[in-house]
Scaffold this active site. Structure first.
Site, PDB file in Angstrom:
ATOM      1  N   GLU A 117       0.848  -1.200   0.000  1.00 11.68           N
ATOM      2  CA  GLU A 117       0.000   0.000   0.000  1.00 11.68           C
ATOM      3  C   GLU A 117       0.873   1.236   0.000  1.00 11.68           C
ATOM      4  OE1 GLU A 117      -2.001  -0.146   3.773  1.00 11.68           O
ATOM      5  OE2 GLU A 117      -2.569  -2.231   3.467  1.00 11.68           O
ATOM      6  N   LYS A 119       2.418   4.498   1.458  1.00 12.76           N
ATOM      7  CA  LYS A 119       2.608   4.959   2.832  1.00 12.76           C
ATOM      8  C   LYS A 119       2.290   6.451   2.859  1.00 12.76           C
ATOM      9  CE  LYS A 119       6.079   5.091   6.508  1.00 12.76           C
ATOM     10  NZ  LYS A 119       5.797   6.452   6.880  1.00 12.76           N
ATOM     11  N   ASP A 121       1.983  10.128   4.244  1.00 10.55           N
ATOM     12  CA  ASP A 121       2.819  10.896   5.160  1.00 10.55           C
ATOM     13  C   ASP A 121       1.933  11.830   5.984  1.00 10.55           C
ATOM     14  OD1 ASP A 121       5.104  11.629   6.340  1.00 10.55           O
ATOM     15  OD2 ASP A 121       5.836  12.912   4.708  1.00 10.55           O
ATOM     16  N   TYR A 228      -6.332   2.062   7.150  1.00 10.57           N
ATOM     17  CA  TYR A 228      -5.490   0.987   6.611  1.00 10.57           C
ATOM     18  C   TYR A 228      -5.360  -0.241   7.511  1.00 10.57           C
ATOM     19  CZ  TYR A 228      -2.034   3.956   9.044  1.00 10.57           C
ATOM     20  OH  TYR A 228      -1.379   4.729   9.944  1.00 10.57           O
ATOM     21  N   LYS A 314      10.889   3.066   2.174  1.00  2.00           N
ATOM     22  CA  LYS A 314      10.780   4.512   1.928  1.00  2.00           C
ATOM     23  C   LYS A 314      11.399   4.870   0.587  1.00  2.00           C
ATOM     24  CE  LYS A 314      10.446   6.523   6.356  1.00  2.00           C
ATOM     25  NZ  LYS A 314      10.512   7.890   6.752  1.00  2.00           N
ATOM     26  N   CYS A 408      47.920  25.519   0.172  1.00  2.00           N
ATOM     27  CA  CYS A 408      47.361  24.176   0.034  1.00  2.00           C
ATOM     28  C   CYS A 408      47.127  23.562   1.411  1.00  2.00           C
ATOM     29  CB  CYS A 408      48.327  23.305  -0.773  1.00  2.00           C
ATOM     30  SG  CYS A 408      47.858  21.561  -0.773  1.00  2.00           S
ATOM     31  N   CYS A 411      49.802  20.461   1.896  1.00  2.00           N
ATOM     32  CA  CYS A 411      51.260  20.577   1.986  1.00  2.00           C
ATOM     33  C   CYS A 411      51.701  22.007   2.275  1.00  2.00           C
ATOM     34  CB  CYS A 411      51.910  20.095   0.687  1.00  2.00           C
ATOM     35  SG  CYS A 411      51.622  21.233  -0.674  1.00  2.00           S
ATOM     36  N   CYS A 426      47.453  23.647  -6.475  1.00  2.00           N
ATOM     37  CA  CYS A 426      48.636  23.634  -5.613  1.00  2.00           C
ATOM     38  C   CYS A 426      49.826  23.400  -6.542  1.00  2.00           C
ATOM     39  CB  CYS A 426      48.515  22.510  -4.596  1.00  2.00           C
ATOM     40  SG  CYS A 426      50.074  22.131  -3.813  1.00  2.00           S
ATOM     41  N   CYS A 431      53.471  17.459  -3.432  1.00  2.00           N
ATOM     42  CA  CYS A 431      52.352  17.503  -2.482  1.00  2.00           C
ATOM     43  C   CYS A 431      51.811  16.063  -2.319  1.00  2.00           C
ATOM     44  CB  CYS A 431      51.298  18.437  -3.060  1.00  2.00           C
ATOM     45  SG  CYS A 431      49.744  18.446  -2.187  1.00  2.00           S
TER      46      CYS A 431
HETATM   47  S1  IVH Z   1       0.264   0.113   8.935  1.00  2.00           S
HETATM   48  C1  IVH Z   1       1.651  -1.472  13.297  1.00  2.00           C
HETATM   49  N1  IVH Z   1      -0.145   1.266   6.646  1.00  2.00           N
HETATM   50  O1  IVH Z   1       3.498   5.084   8.806  1.00  2.00           O
HETATM   51  C2  IVH Z   1       1.693  -0.294  12.406  1.00  2.00           C
HETATM   52  N2  IVH Z   1       0.921   2.545   8.330  1.00  2.00           N
HETATM   53  O2  IVH Z   1       6.252   4.989   9.717  1.00  2.00           O
HETATM   54  C3  IVH Z   1       0.615  -0.370  11.399  1.00  2.00           C
HETATM   55  N3  IVH Z   1       1.445   4.837   7.668  1.00  2.00           N
HETATM   56  O3  IVH Z   1       2.825   4.480  12.167  1.00  2.00           O
HETATM   57  C4  IVH Z   1       0.728   0.721  10.459  1.00  2.00           C
HETATM   58  N4  IVH Z   1       0.608   4.710   5.638  1.00  2.00           N
HETATM   59  O4  IVH Z   1       1.336   6.212  10.842  1.00  2.00           O
HETATM   60  C5  IVH Z   1       0.355   1.415   7.878  1.00  2.00           C
HETATM   61  N5  IVH Z   1      -0.634   2.136   4.572  1.00  2.00           N
HETATM   62  C6  IVH Z   1      -0.138   2.290   5.789  1.00  2.00           C
HETATM   63  C7  IVH Z   1       0.442   3.504   6.224  1.00  2.00           C
HETATM   64  C8  IVH Z   1       0.969   3.587   7.503  1.00  2.00           C
HETATM   65  C9  IVH Z   1       1.200   5.489   6.527  1.00  2.00           C
HETATM   66  C10 IVH Z   1       2.140   5.431   8.820  1.00  2.00           C
HETATM   67  C11 IVH Z   1       1.617   5.022  10.162  1.00  2.00           C
HETATM   68  C12 IVH Z   1       2.800   4.341  10.802  1.00  2.00           C
HETATM   69  C13 IVH Z   1       3.926   5.018  10.132  1.00  2.00           C
HETATM   70  C14 IVH Z   1       5.231   4.272  10.249  1.00  2.00           C
END
Ligand code: IVH
Length: 668
Positions: A117, A119, A121, A228, A314, A408, A411, A426, A431
């Protein structure tokens, strides 16, 4: 490169300092939602901490146990989590990702399916629903209890008001609160119009907004939520896929997810999400890989701060921000000084960057760089990382402009700046770093290719007073090598054999190895074919040099200047007396690949670049460094550069490593 294992005392000291630094960044990130370093730079601190603990297990007793980052604030009511709310282990490396997959597959005893999935932010929250309605909402807090932020969560649009009866009566939905990219710019525009400082990024805005005491203000921040995971109430599901599908059925906003079996497929899914990341309305900083089978998840369990059944991969940015900790001047083999930025380590385009080029003194002045500045780094494709800008708002108050030295740093020799050059040089030919770099270049793969003579060995030989120049290398004897530390008979003999082998290399390689400015491998070859001995070449005047096709004014002047120097001429003469091959082999004009022109891009598993070139040339073909219509075939290895795209435009056929291997085999 892996850092050497530090001595115990030094390790403990570094460890203490790291612990303090990490704790401070945790406080700023989780407590204040106002971090002062990038996530990448923070991750590197954690990685260093892990490495120190692995190298010195005795440090464990000094370590503060890692907990999930604590976001609790006094002004909020607290409530316990019914199940610990953990964070995720993360990595920037494909290798570590594959190790994770290998580990869980071993634990399960066979191939496994994973859900991948995006991630998001943002900030993690847990939403507790009772009889289909939101009861309360918590931040992650310290993982065991969180701040009650129910009033702010009620301002989030898109949450279901009443969940379907199909759902368990008591349900905990976990997910991420975020501010969308468009909303983020809108909010910042409005702030700027109102004379307020804009927010640094959408993640801090989301986390900070959840912690507002006035929900009316929170409502202005346009918070959103994506579900999620399930906490309590997940017992009815066998797989994560089912969980996500149920969440979607119950009208929770969810993300796209993709399934993959085994490391290769999971990696493909990650690449797909990386390609898609700009198409999402929110920021994503990676992909989360999760074991699909819920029973296996239970068996795998968790460590202190993260489950064993998931990992976050990441994405590495092409652009990063970090702190300029110092400027070091590197002395090149011709005495040219290159300023190098020493940086707080930061991940960038797949590698950890600790230093970057600053090109020259003018560049430092143009950027008005000061030690302690936060700088922008960029690394595009195969190009080495460069500092491209300064974040002026982050400049420490007393930072003073960098002053280029007038002597330099290695030296103490005089520096000069020629009128038509941007670089300082230099002028001292003795050197030490210049000598070392000249020798490293001479011995390197693209020049004399002397086995067992790398930079470290060369440093050792110079320090022991055994070599000063190219010819000294060939005077090395077994006895003197054995007097060096960490040198046994076998390695000494290997080096001597390497030297004997190197004596047979064609003239072009030696010429390249001399390090004459502007004479790269291609030019060295042109020169060697026309003047088949160093003696003849060194006697050439400028006119004569210019008469050679492919040799221009700059090269001609440089070659002449090099051989005008007595010292250089003597060295070249002496090389001949040492039993080195003096002639260039005539190029194979005939042969099965005669007349075929190749270009190469990428890397090859069975050959080094030079080797591949040599084999093609031995069969009568030629290899060009640039792509043009004159090229007949482009050889494409792994991780090819822009040439592979260019070839399509020029309609040049491309062939793979397997194909060239076959071609070379057939036509031996
Ligand atoms: S699962 C046991 N799924 O990323 C932890 N986390 O860096 C279960 N996050 O703490 C988390 N997208 O805040 C999960 N698709 C995703 C996510 C996700 C973002 C965040 C979440 C987590 C942090 C870790």
């Amino acid at each position: 490169m892996e850092a050497e294992k530090p001595a115990e005392g030094a390790a403990a000291e570094e460890f203490f300092a790291l612990e303090g630094e990490i704790a401070e960044h945790d406080r700023r990130y989780y407590g204040e939602a106002a971090p002062i370093i990038s996530d990448g730079a923070y991750d590197i601190l954690l990685q260093r901490r892990r490495r120190l603990l692995a190298q010195h297990p005795e440090l464990q007793k000094l370590a503060t146990p890692r907990a999930v980052g604590d976001d609790r604030l006094e002004k909020f009511e607290k409530r316990p989590h019914r199940r610990p709310m953990l964070s995720l282990n993360n990595t920037y490396s494909k290798e570590e990702l594959c190790q994770f997959i290998g580990r869980v597959e071993r634990a399960s005893g066979g191939p496994l399916t994973f859900a991948v999935e995006p991630k998001i932010d943002g900030a993690a929250v847990a939403l507790l629903f009772r009889d289909g309605r939101l009861d309360y909402a918590l931040t992650r807090g310290n993982g065991l209890e969180g701040d009650d932020i129910t009033a702010n969560v009620r301002t989030i649009s898109g949450l279901p008001h009443k969940i379907s009866n199909e759902a368990p009566n008591y349900l905990e939905v976990r997910g991420e609160v975020y501010v969308g990219r468009e909303d983020f710019s809108l909010i910042n525009d409005q702030r700027e119009e109102g004379g307020l400082e804009p927010f640094a990024n959408a993640r801090n805005l989301a986390a900070g907004s959840l912690k507002l005491l006035n929900p009316k203000k929170a409502a202005e921040r346009r918070l959103r939520f994506i579900a999620y995971e399930l906490g309590e109430g997940d017992g009815i599901f066998d797989s994560h896929r089912q969980v996500l599908e149920a969440l979607r059925r119950w009208n929770f906003p969810t993300n796209e997810f993709r399934m993959g079996e085994g490391a290769d497929e999971v990696w493909q899914r990650i690449l797909e999400f990386e390609a898609l990341r700009r198409s999402y309305p929110f920021d994503t900083d990676g992909a989360v890989v999760k074991v699909d089978d819920r029973r296996l998840r239970d068996r795998l369990g968790s460590q202190a701060t993260a489950p064993r059944w998931a990992i976050a991969y990441k994405f590495s940015p092409e652009r990063a921000e970090t702190v300029l900790e110092g400027i070091r001047l590197q002395v090149g083999r011709s005495g040219m000084l290159t300023p190098v930025a020493e940086l707080r380590p930061v991940p960038l385009a797949g590698v950890t960057v600790r230093s970057a080029t600053l090109h020259n003194a003018d560049e430092i002045e143009r950027l008005d760089l000061r030690i302690g500045d936060t700088v922008f780094l960029e690394r595009a494709g195969e190009v080495i990382p460069a500092v491209v800008g300064v974040v002026l708002s982050e400049r420490p108050p007393r930072a003073t402009p960098y002053r280029y030295p007038d002597r330099c740093p290695a030296c103490d020799g005089k520096l000069s700046r020629l009128t038509d050059e941007v670089a300082y040089r230099c002028l001292n030919p003795d050197c030490p770093p210049q000598i070392a770099r000249r020798l490293v270049h001479f011995a390197s793969k693209s020049s004399m290719d002397i086995a067992s003579l790398g930079p470290q060995r060369i440093g050792q030989l110079i320090e022991a007073g055994l070599v000063q120049n190219f010819t000294d290398i060939f005077h090395l004897r077994l006895e003197s090598l054995l007097s060096l530390s960490r040198t046994g008979k076998r390695s000494a003999q290997r080096l001597l054999e390497g030297l004997d082998e190197a004596k047979k290399r064609p003239l072009r390689r030696r010429l390249h190895g001399l390090g004459i400015p502007h004479v790269g491998m291609e030019t060295a070859k042109t020169l060697a074919l026309r003047w088949p001995s160093l003696k003849k070449l060194s006697a050439c005047g400028e006119e004569e040099l210019l008469s050679c096709e492919g040799i221009g004014k700059i090269v001609a002047a440089s070659v002449q200047k090099f051989f005008q120097d007595d010292h250089n001429r003597r060295l070249a003469d002496e090389l001949k007396t040492l039993g080195l091959r003096t002639e260039e082999a005539p190029a194979a004009k005939a042969g099965p690949l005669a007349g075929k022109v190749f270009a190469i891009t990428g890397t090859f598993s069975a050959f080094g670049r030079e080797e591949l070139k040599g084999r093609i040339e031995a069969l009568g073909g030629s290899v060009r460094s640039a792509l043009s219509r004159q090229v007949d075939l482009l050889l494409v290895g792994s991780a090819p550069g822009s040439k592979s795209i260019e070839a399509g435009r020029l309609e040049i056929p491309v062939i793979s490593e397997a194909e060239i291997e076959e071609m070379l085999r057939e036509r031996k």
